[in-house]
Design a protein around this motif. Structure first.
Motif, PDB file in Angstrom:
ATOM      1  N   MET A  22       0.850  -1.194   0.000  1.00 38.98           N
ATOM      2  CA  MET A  22       0.000   0.000   0.000  1.00 38.98           C
ATOM      3  C   MET A  22       0.887   1.246   0.000  1.00 38.98           C
ATOM      4  O   MET A  22       1.929   1.291   0.633  1.00 38.98           O
ATOM      5  N   ARG A  23       0.462   2.248  -0.732  1.00 42.51           N
ATOM      6  CA  ARG A  23       1.219   3.491  -0.777  1.00 42.51           C
ATOM      7  C   ARG A  23       0.306   4.632  -0.372  1.00 42.51           C
ATOM      8  O   ARG A  23      -0.822   4.735  -0.865  1.00 42.51           O
ATOM      9  N   VAL A  24       0.760   5.476   0.554  1.00 41.20           N
ATOM     10  CA  VAL A  24      -0.041   6.611   1.011  1.00 41.20           C
ATOM     11  C   VAL A  24       0.733   7.903   0.766  1.00 41.20           C
ATOM     12  O   VAL A  24       1.905   8.002   1.132  1.00 41.20           O
ATOM     13  N   GLN A  25       0.077   8.866   0.148  1.00 47.40           N
ATOM     14  CA  GLN A  25       0.684  10.187  -0.028  1.00 47.40           C
ATOM     15  C   GLN A  25      -0.257  11.227   0.579  1.00 47.40           C
ATOM     16  O   GLN A  25      -1.473  11.139   0.414  1.00 47.40           O
ATOM     17  N   LEU A  26       0.332  12.215   1.253  1.00 50.65           N
ATOM     18  CA  LEU A  26      -0.482  13.227   1.942  1.00 50.65           C
ATOM     19  C   LEU A  26       0.136  14.597   1.738  1.00 50.65           C
ATOM     20  O   LEU A  26       1.345  14.757   1.842  1.00 50.65           O
ATOM     21  N   ASP A  27      -0.697  15.569   1.438  1.00 49.47           N
ATOM     22  CA  ASP A  27      -0.237  16.950   1.380  1.00 49.47           C
ATOM     23  C   ASP A  27      -1.337  17.824   1.980  1.00 49.47           C
ATOM     24  O   ASP A  27      -2.524  17.610   1.703  1.00 49.47           O
ATOM     25  N   CYS A  28      -0.957  18.761   2.832  1.00 44.44           N
ATOM     26  CA  CYS A  28      -1.931  19.628   3.516  1.00 44.44           C
ATOM     27  C   CYS A  28      -1.267  20.989   3.680  1.00 44.44           C
ATOM     28  O   CYS A  28      -0.334  21.122   4.478  1.00 44.44           O
ATOM     29  N   VAL A  29      -1.707  21.962   2.885  1.00 48.33           N
ATOM     30  CA  VAL A  29      -0.984  23.232   2.848  1.00 48.33           C
ATOM     31  C   VAL A  29      -1.929  24.423   3.038  1.00 48.33           C
ATOM     32  O   VAL A  29      -3.087  24.400   2.608  1.00 48.33           O
ATOM     33  N   CYS A  77      -9.244   0.093  -5.849  1.00 50.43           N
ATOM     34  CA  CYS A  77      -7.871   0.277  -6.295  1.00 50.43           C
ATOM     35  C   CYS A  77      -7.198   1.430  -5.555  1.00 50.43           C
ATOM     36  O   CYS A  77      -6.060   1.336  -5.119  1.00 50.43           O
ATOM     37  N   SER A  78      -7.918   2.550  -5.415  1.00 51.47           N
ATOM     38  CA  SER A  78      -7.350   3.695  -4.696  1.00 51.47           C
ATOM     39  C   SER A  78      -8.463   4.565  -4.116  1.00 51.47           C
ATOM     40  O   SER A  78      -9.615   4.506  -4.549  1.00 51.47           O
ATOM     41  N   LEU A  79      -8.058   5.356  -3.120  1.00 49.32           N
ATOM     42  CA  LEU A  79      -8.948   6.332  -2.484  1.00 49.32           C
ATOM     43  C   LEU A  79      -8.259   7.686  -2.508  1.00 49.32           C
ATOM     44  O   LEU A  79      -7.068   7.765  -2.197  1.00 49.32           O
ATOM     45  N   SER A 114      -9.931  33.726  -2.758  1.00 45.20           N
ATOM     46  CA  SER A 114      -9.038  33.767  -3.922  1.00 45.20           C
ATOM     47  C   SER A 114      -8.113  32.554  -3.918  1.00 45.20           C
ATOM     48  O   SER A 114      -7.902  31.908  -4.940  1.00 45.20           O
ATOM     49  N   VAL A 115      -7.546  32.268  -2.731  1.00 45.96           N
ATOM     50  CA  VAL A 115      -6.687  31.093  -2.550  1.00 45.96           C
ATOM     51  C   VAL A 115      -7.198  30.363  -1.312  1.00 45.96           C
ATOM     52  O   VAL A 115      -7.529  30.996  -0.313  1.00 45.96           O
ATOM     53  N   ASP A 116      -7.276  29.048  -1.379  1.00 43.51           N
ATOM     54  CA  ASP A 116      -7.842  28.292  -0.252  1.00 43.51           C
ATOM     55  C   ASP A 116      -6.827  27.272   0.261  1.00 43.51           C
ATOM     56  O   ASP A 116      -5.987  26.777  -0.504  1.00 43.51           O
ATOM     57  N   ASP A 117      -6.927  26.957   1.550  1.00 49.36           N
ATOM     58  CA  ASP A 117      -6.152  25.834   2.094  1.00 49.36           C
ATOM     59  C   ASP A 117      -6.512  24.584   1.285  1.00 49.36           C
ATOM     60  O   ASP A 117      -7.631  24.469   0.782  1.00 49.36           O
ATOM     61  N   ALA A 118      -5.571  23.652   1.199  1.00 54.92           N
ATOM     62  CA  ALA A 118      -5.842  22.445   0.402  1.00 54.92           C
ATOM     63  C   ALA A 118      -5.232  21.222   1.074  1.00 54.92           C
ATOM     64  O   ALA A 118      -4.093  21.270   1.565  1.00 54.92           O
ATOM     65  N   ALA A 119      -5.994  20.142   1.114  1.00 53.85           N
ATOM     66  CA  ALA A 119      -5.498  18.887   1.689  1.00 53.85           C
ATOM     67  C   ALA A 119      -5.890  17.721   0.784  1.00 53.85           C
ATOM     68  O   ALA A 119      -6.996  17.693   0.240  1.00 53.85           O
ATOM     69  N   VAL A 120      -4.954  16.787   0.616  1.00 52.56           N
ATOM     70  CA  VAL A 120      -5.209  15.577  -0.171  1.00 52.56           C
ATOM     71  C   VAL A 120      -4.552  14.390   0.533  1.00 52.56           C
ATOM     72  O   VAL A 120      -3.376  14.462   0.908  1.00 52.56           O
ATOM     73  N   VAL A 121      -5.314  13.324   0.717  1.00 57.89           N
ATOM     74  CA  VAL A 121      -4.730  12.030   1.115  1.00 57.89           C
ATOM     75  C   VAL A 121      -5.035  11.059  -0.020  1.00 57.89           C
ATOM     76  O   VAL A 121      -6.201  10.899  -0.412  1.00 57.89           O
ATOM     77  N   PHE A 122      -3.978  10.452  -0.552  1.00 57.96           N
ATOM     78  CA  PHE A 122      -4.141   9.538  -1.688  1.00 57.96           C
ATOM     79  C   PHE A 122      -3.590   8.165  -1.283  1.00 57.96           C
ATOM     80  O   PHE A 122      -2.413   8.031  -0.968  1.00 57.96           O
ATOM     81  N   VAL A 123      -4.476   7.187  -1.259  1.00 60.53           N
ATOM     82  CA  VAL A 123      -4.119   5.824  -0.841  1.00 60.53           C
ATOM     83  C   VAL A 123      -4.237   4.895  -2.038  1.00 60.53           C
ATOM     84  O   VAL A 123      -5.313   4.793  -2.640  1.00 60.53           O
ATOM     85  N   GLU A 124      -3.142   4.242  -2.408  1.00 61.83           N
ATOM     86  CA  GLU A 124      -3.188   3.249  -3.492  1.00 61.83           C
ATOM     87  C   GLU A 124      -2.969   1.864  -2.862  1.00 61.83           C
ATOM     88  O   GLU A 124      -1.933   1.623  -2.245  1.00 61.83           O
ATOM     89  N   PHE A 125      -3.962   1.018  -3.003  1.00 63.12           N
ATOM     90  CA  PHE A 125      -3.851  -0.321  -2.424  1.00 63.12           C
ATOM     91  C   PHE A 125      -2.981  -1.204  -3.331  1.00 63.12           C
ATOM     92  O   PHE A 125      -2.807  -0.890  -4.517  1.00 63.12           O
ATOM     93  N   ASP A 126      -2.453  -2.252  -2.769  1.00 60.75           N
ATOM     94  CA  ASP A 126      -1.583  -3.145  -3.540  1.00 60.75           C
ATOM     95  C   ASP A 126      -2.327  -3.624  -4.772  1.00 60.75           C
ATOM     96  O   ASP A 126      -3.519  -3.922  -4.718  1.00 60.75           O
ATOM     97  N   GLY A 127      -1.584  -3.700  -5.870  1.00 57.50           N
ATOM     98  CA  GLY A 127      -2.202  -4.165  -7.107  1.00 57.50           C
ATOM     99  C   GLY A 127      -2.773  -3.021  -7.918  1.00 57.50           C
ATOM    100  O   GLY A 127      -3.363  -3.237  -8.969  1.00 57.50           O
ATOM    101  N   ALA A 128      -2.581  -1.760  -7.435  1.00 52.46           N
ATOM    102  CA  ALA A 128      -3.066  -0.616  -8.198  1.00 52.46           C
ATOM    103  C   ALA A 128      -2.274  -0.544  -9.504  1.00 52.46           C
ATOM    104  O   ALA A 128      -1.103  -0.923  -9.525  1.00 52.46           O
ATOM    105  N   PRO A 129      -2.882  -0.035 -10.581  1.00 48.86           N
ATOM    106  CA  PRO A 129      -2.176   0.004 -11.852  1.00 48.86           C
ATOM    107  C   PRO A 129      -1.028   1.000 -11.822  1.00 48.86           C
ATOM    108  O   PRO A 129      -1.080   1.965 -11.078  1.00 48.86           O
TER     109      PRO A 129
END
Ligand SMILES: [Zn+2]
Length: 285
Positions: free
Chosen positions: A1-8, A212-214, A270-285
């Motif tokens: 599983m791969r998890v990426q997170l950005d919150c700015v 596959c992913s969230l 005009s500009v907003d805070d932004a957050a993303v959590v991206f989870v790719e489960f094993d076997g994702a393309p």
């Protein structure tokens, strides 16, 4: 599983009111993404970041330690605990009391539960390649009266020239009416101090093996699709696969800077805070 997170935050020196967290322990995983609002010093002395840290932390812990409890019940309990933590020092009845949108997901064995309350987004990519957005569109749930009023105000705003006093007044009135509809009958709902709001969240359960992913996004990131129209939700997930959360947020920032006066793309900030959590489960393309 791969998890990426950005919150700015929306800019240097600005306090980030988005919250993002992931827990991975044993075969139980969960994510929580919140977009904090309110808390303009009215009633609460703690502020939005305190609220989102408290609510998000409680929700993540309850989701992971009570795997058989529905996420909506976990959210209700997290709201109640957070409210108790400042009920004696703060006035939680204020409309502007700290509150937030909520996206949560939990996977355990072959079960994947998800929850969305208010206008943050969850994008679920299935093994069939299809991206299914889970969107709780608060304005779409409004009763006809308030909905028409907001649409009319937006039309007035767009009818007046950029920079005019009339346009600014209409934008201000839109924001005021919209605030008044929050957590009120006939309006829309966010997680504030009332645990019963949790029952109004969109929830669902899927076999984990079919996912596959969230991607969980606050609207500051989802604006790539919703405000700026730079692609579809499917293309948004494809962008996350290629460039990760940072790539998505970077492109939103470019679009925001190109329309700093909000002339072409009307929006609250005009500009907003932004957050993303991206989870790719094993076997994702
Ligand atoms: Zn407080």
């Amino acid at each position: 599983m791969r998890v990426q997170l950005d919150c700015v935050s929306r800019g240097a020196g600005q306090i980030n009111e988005d919250y993002a967290a992931v827990s991975l322990a044993g075969d139980i995983g969960a994510l929580v993404v919140l977009d904090g609002v309110g808390g303009s010093g009215v009633g609460c002395r703690h502020g939005v970041p305190w609220f989102t840290a408290r609510l998000g932390g409680e929700l993540l812990r309850l989701a992971c330690t009570r795997v058989d409890t529905p996420l909506a019940d976990c959210l209700g309990e997290a709201i109640a605990r957070t409210a108790r933590a400042h009920a004696t020092s703060c006035d939680l009845t204020q409309v502007q009391t700290p509150q937030s949108t909520v996206v949560a997901a939990r996977w355990h064995g072959d079960r994947l539960d998800h929850l969305v309350l208010s206008d943050s987004m969850l994008l679920i990519r299935g093994r069939d390649g299809v991206v299914r957005p889970v969107l709780d569109k608060p304005l779409d749930r409004l009763e006809p009266g308030p909905s028409k009023r907001l649409s009319a105000l937006r039309e007035v705003e767009e009818a007046h020239p950029v920079g005019s006093a009339e346009r600014a007044a209409a934008a201000e009135e839109y924001a005021r009416v919209s605030r008044g509809l929050r957590n009120s009958p006939g309006g829309f709902f966010t997680a504030a101090a009332d645990p019963d709001v949790a029952a109004k969240a969109l929830t669902g359960t899927l076999p984990r093996s079919e996912v596959c992913s969230l991607a969980a996004l606050t609207d500051g990131a989802g604006n790539w699709v919703e405000t700026f129209g730079l692609g579809t939700w499917t293309q948004c997930v494809e962008l996350l696969e290629r460039e990760g959360p940072q790539g998505l947020i970077c492109r939103v920032r470019t679009a925001e800077r190109a329309d700093a006066g909000r002339d072409s793309f009307p929006r609250d900030k005009s500009v907003d805070d932004a957050a993303v959590v991206f989870v790719e489960f094993d076997g994702a393309p």
